[in-house]
Design a protein around this motif. Structure first.
Motif, PDB file in Angstrom:
ATOM      1  N   THR A  20      33.073  29.556  34.295  1.00 50.64           N
ATOM      2  CA  THR A  20      33.925  29.819  33.138  1.00 50.64           C
ATOM      3  C   THR A  20      35.377  30.092  33.485  1.00 50.64           C
ATOM      4  O   THR A  20      36.257  29.996  32.623  1.00 50.64           O
ATOM      5  CB  THR A  20      33.390  31.030  32.356  1.00 50.64           C
ATOM      6  OG1 THR A  20      33.455  32.191  33.208  1.00 50.64           O
ATOM      7  CG2 THR A  20      31.948  30.802  31.917  1.00 50.64           C
ATOM      8  N   CYS A  59      35.357  38.924  31.144  1.00 52.75           N
ATOM      9  CA  CYS A  59      34.471  38.654  32.278  1.00 52.75           C
ATOM     10  C   CYS A  59      33.177  38.006  31.803  1.00 52.75           C
ATOM     11  O   CYS A  59      32.728  38.234  30.678  1.00 52.75           O
ATOM     12  CB  CYS A  59      34.115  39.947  33.014  1.00 52.75           C
ATOM     13  SG  CYS A  59      35.518  41.010  33.429  1.00 52.75           S
ATOM     14  N   ARG A  60      32.584  37.240  32.688  1.00 53.17           N
ATOM     15  CA  ARG A  60      31.215  36.780  32.470  1.00 53.17           C
ATOM     16  C   ARG A  60      30.306  37.799  33.143  1.00 53.17           C
ATOM     17  O   ARG A  60      30.276  37.910  34.369  1.00 53.17           O
ATOM     18  CB  ARG A  60      31.004  35.393  33.067  1.00 53.17           C
ATOM     19  CG  ARG A  60      29.608  34.831  32.781  1.00 53.17           C
ATOM     20  CD  ARG A  60      29.387  33.512  33.468  1.00 53.17           C
ATOM     21  NE  ARG A  60      28.073  32.947  33.135  1.00 53.17           N
ATOM     22  CZ  ARG A  60      27.521  31.929  33.794  1.00 53.17           C
ATOM     23  NH1 ARG A  60      28.174  31.361  34.800  1.00 53.17           N
ATOM     24  NH2 ARG A  60      26.328  31.489  33.441  1.00 53.17           N
ATOM     25  N   TYR A  61      29.567  38.541  32.324  1.00 49.83           N
ATOM     26  CA  TYR A  61      28.745  39.614  32.860  1.00 49.83           C
ATOM     27  C   TYR A  61      27.489  39.064  33.501  1.00 49.83           C
ATOM     28  O   TYR A  61      27.007  39.572  34.506  1.00 49.83           O
ATOM     29  CB  TYR A  61      28.394  40.588  31.734  1.00 49.83           C
ATOM     30  CG  TYR A  61      27.774  41.868  32.220  1.00 49.83           C
ATOM     31  CD1 TYR A  61      28.562  42.870  32.799  1.00 49.83           C
ATOM     32  CD2 TYR A  61      26.409  42.089  32.096  1.00 49.83           C
ATOM     33  CE1 TYR A  61      27.997  44.042  33.255  1.00 49.83           C
ATOM     34  CE2 TYR A  61      25.837  43.270  32.547  1.00 49.83           C
ATOM     35  CZ  TYR A  61      26.633  44.236  33.127  1.00 49.83           C
ATOM     36  OH  TYR A  61      26.071  45.407  33.587  1.00 49.83           O
ATOM     37  N   GLY A  62      26.960  38.004  32.918  1.00 48.88           N
ATOM     38  CA  GLY A  62      25.759  37.376  33.460  1.00 48.88           C
ATOM     39  C   GLY A  62      25.154  36.444  32.435  1.00 48.88           C
ATOM     40  O   GLY A  62      25.135  36.750  31.239  1.00 48.88           O
ATOM     41  N   LEU A 112      36.326  35.703  40.531  1.00 46.79           N
ATOM     42  CA  LEU A 112      36.239  34.797  39.394  1.00 46.79           C
ATOM     43  C   LEU A 112      34.862  34.148  39.303  1.00 46.79           C
ATOM     44  O   LEU A 112      34.264  33.794  40.323  1.00 46.79           O
ATOM     45  CB  LEU A 112      37.303  33.705  39.484  1.00 46.79           C
ATOM     46  CG  LEU A 112      38.760  34.117  39.285  1.00 46.79           C
ATOM     47  CD1 LEU A 112      39.670  32.906  39.383  1.00 46.79           C
ATOM     48  CD2 LEU A 112      38.959  34.823  37.950  1.00 46.79           C
ATOM     49  N   ASP A 113      34.388  33.965  38.080  1.00 51.40           N
ATOM     50  CA  ASP A 113      33.168  33.214  37.844  1.00 51.40           C
ATOM     51  C   ASP A 113      33.507  31.726  37.928  1.00 51.40           C
ATOM     52  O   ASP A 113      34.388  31.253  37.195  1.00 51.40           O
ATOM     53  CB  ASP A 113      32.610  33.544  36.464  1.00 51.40           C
ATOM     54  CG  ASP A 113      31.450  32.648  36.087  1.00 51.40           C
ATOM     55  OD1 ASP A 113      30.440  32.656  36.806  1.00 51.40           O
ATOM     56  OD2 ASP A 113      31.573  31.916  35.089  1.00 51.40           O
ATOM     57  N   ASN A 157      34.386  37.956  37.212  1.00 50.62           N
ATOM     58  CA  ASN A 157      32.944  38.129  37.366  1.00 50.62           C
ATOM     59  C   ASN A 157      32.531  39.592  37.150  1.00 50.62           C
ATOM     60  O   ASN A 157      33.370  40.465  36.900  1.00 50.62           O
ATOM     61  CB  ASN A 157      32.467  37.623  38.731  1.00 50.62           C
ATOM     62  CG  ASN A 157      33.161  38.325  39.897  1.00 50.62           C
ATOM     63  OD1 ASN A 157      33.648  39.446  39.763  1.00 50.62           O
ATOM     64  ND2 ASN A 157      33.205  37.665  41.043  1.00 50.62           N
ATOM     65  N   ARG A 158      31.241  39.820  37.232  1.00 56.56           N
ATOM     66  CA  ARG A 158      30.698  41.158  36.950  1.00 56.56           C
ATOM     67  C   ARG A 158      31.234  42.195  37.914  1.00 56.56           C
ATOM     68  O   ARG A 158      31.546  43.323  37.500  1.00 56.56           O
ATOM     69  CB  ARG A 158      29.173  41.109  37.018  1.00 56.56           C
ATOM     70  CG  ARG A 158      28.507  42.440  36.749  1.00 56.56           C
ATOM     71  CD  ARG A 158      27.010  42.270  36.620  1.00 56.56           C
ATOM     72  NE  ARG A 158      26.313  43.526  36.448  1.00 56.56           N
ATOM     73  CZ  ARG A 158      25.037  43.633  36.133  1.00 56.56           C
ATOM     74  NH1 ARG A 158      24.309  42.535  35.965  1.00 56.56           N
ATOM     75  NH2 ARG A 158      24.466  44.814  35.998  1.00 56.56           N
ATOM     76  N   ARG A 159      31.364  41.845  39.161  1.00 58.85           N
ATOM     77  CA  ARG A 159      31.874  42.797  40.156  1.00 58.85           C
ATOM     78  C   ARG A 159      33.276  43.266  39.776  1.00 58.85           C
ATOM     79  O   ARG A 159      33.569  44.476  39.809  1.00 58.85           O
ATOM     80  CB  ARG A 159      31.892  42.119  41.529  1.00 58.85           C
ATOM     81  CG  ARG A 159      32.657  42.889  42.605  1.00 58.85           C
ATOM     82  CD  ARG A 159      32.824  42.033  43.842  1.00 58.85           C
ATOM     83  NE  ARG A 159      33.801  42.593  44.753  1.00 58.85           N
ATOM     84  CZ  ARG A 159      34.298  41.938  45.805  1.00 58.85           C
ATOM     85  NH1 ARG A 159      33.892  40.720  46.067  1.00 58.85           N
ATOM     86  NH2 ARG A 159      35.182  42.505  46.592  1.00 58.85           N
ATOM     87  N   TYR A 160      34.121  42.340  39.386  1.00 66.38           N
ATOM     88  CA  TYR A 160      35.490  42.693  39.011  1.00 66.38           C
ATOM     89  C   TYR A 160      35.488  43.558  37.753  1.00 66.38           C
ATOM     90  O   TYR A 160      36.264  44.517  37.632  1.00 66.38           O
ATOM     91  CB  TYR A 160      36.320  41.433  38.787  1.00 66.38           C
ATOM     92  CG  TYR A 160      37.782  41.705  38.507  1.00 66.38           C
ATOM     93  CD1 TYR A 160      38.670  41.917  39.553  1.00 66.38           C
ATOM     94  CD2 TYR A 160      38.263  41.753  37.203  1.00 66.38           C
ATOM     95  CE1 TYR A 160      40.009  42.173  39.301  1.00 66.38           C
ATOM     96  CE2 TYR A 160      39.597  42.004  36.937  1.00 66.38           C
ATOM     97  CZ  TYR A 160      40.464  42.220  37.996  1.00 66.38           C
ATOM     98  OH  TYR A 160      41.790  42.484  37.738  1.00 66.38           O
TER      99      TYR A 160
END
Length: 225
Positions: free
Chosen positions: A66, A136-139, A62-63, A70-73
């Motif tokens: 937000t 997801c929050r990519y970045g 999780l980010d 997250n990006r990895r997931y």
């Protein structure tokens, strides 16, 4: 006879052990109660460890800002969903969105306001997606939404509804932020716009930047460029 033993770990009640049919004889009943207390301690420890492992697992995917994945997931899930789509011959759409002029928000109002804007948009994203979708929050200020069993046309329609929700969100109180926030969107569908994860993301990302070039605050589907 009955016996209830609380399951407590680190001063937190995590359950209750309920036993029936204890012996009527006092000595035997005392032995059963001691065994139950010992068993309850072991169960409480096991439950506590399981909850800790789940908490750590969620933190790893999780980010923290937000609450989105997250990006990895996202990258792991995209590969898995692509494989499923190939097996089932079902569509899979990817939506990439980027907050417009986000640097101006950070520079003009401070990073705390920028963080608040991202949290607000993340909440709107969560409200807009289905249970099977993955957001997801990519970045930075870029978010992605993976939509299984969803063709591009429907994904673009849903992205447009989310775009309108973001643009129509009420301004932050007391002039703490900009009057309005908008976002630009790119939408691509597997396998039409990309045969693998990298190509699909590139197609959605190109569509996003086309939306930026055309004036922002809009949804562009891959293939429209």
């Amino acid at each position: 006879m009955r016996l209830c033993v609380p399951l407590v770990t680190q001063d937190e009640l995590v359950g209750m052990l309920h036993l029936e049919g204890l012996a009527a004889q006092a000595k035997l009943r005392d032995e059963q109660e001691q065994l139950a207390v010992s068993l309850a301690e072991q169960l409480a420890l096991a439950l506590g460890n399981a909850r800790l492992r789940e908490s750590l697992r969620r933190q790893s995917v999780l980010d923290p800002l937000t609450g989105l994945f997250n990006r990895r997931y996202f990258e792991e899930t995209l590969r898995r969903e692509l494989a499923r789509s190939r097996r089932m011959a079902s569509p899979l759409s990817l939506v990439v969105l980027d907050v417009d002029h986000f640097k101006r928000v950070n520079d003009g109002y401070g990073h705390a306001t920028g963080d608040a804007v991202l949290r607000t948009i993340a909440q709107l994203v969560r409200q807009s997606i289905r249970d099977c979708d993955v957001a997801c929050r990519y970045g930075g200020e870029e978010l992605v939404i993976l939509m299984p069993d969803c063709a591009q046309q429907d994904a673009a329609r849903r992205a447009e509804a989310l775009r309108a929700d973001i643009a129509g969100a009420p301004p932050m109180p007391d002039g703490a932020g900009p009057d309005t926030i908008t976002a630009s969107f790119g939408v691509a569908e597997f396998p039409i716009h990309g045969p693998d994860a990298e190509a699909l993301f590139r197609a959605a990302d190109r569509a996003l930047y086309q939306a930026k070039r055309e004036g922002r605050n809009r949804v562009i589907a891959a293939g429209q460029q």
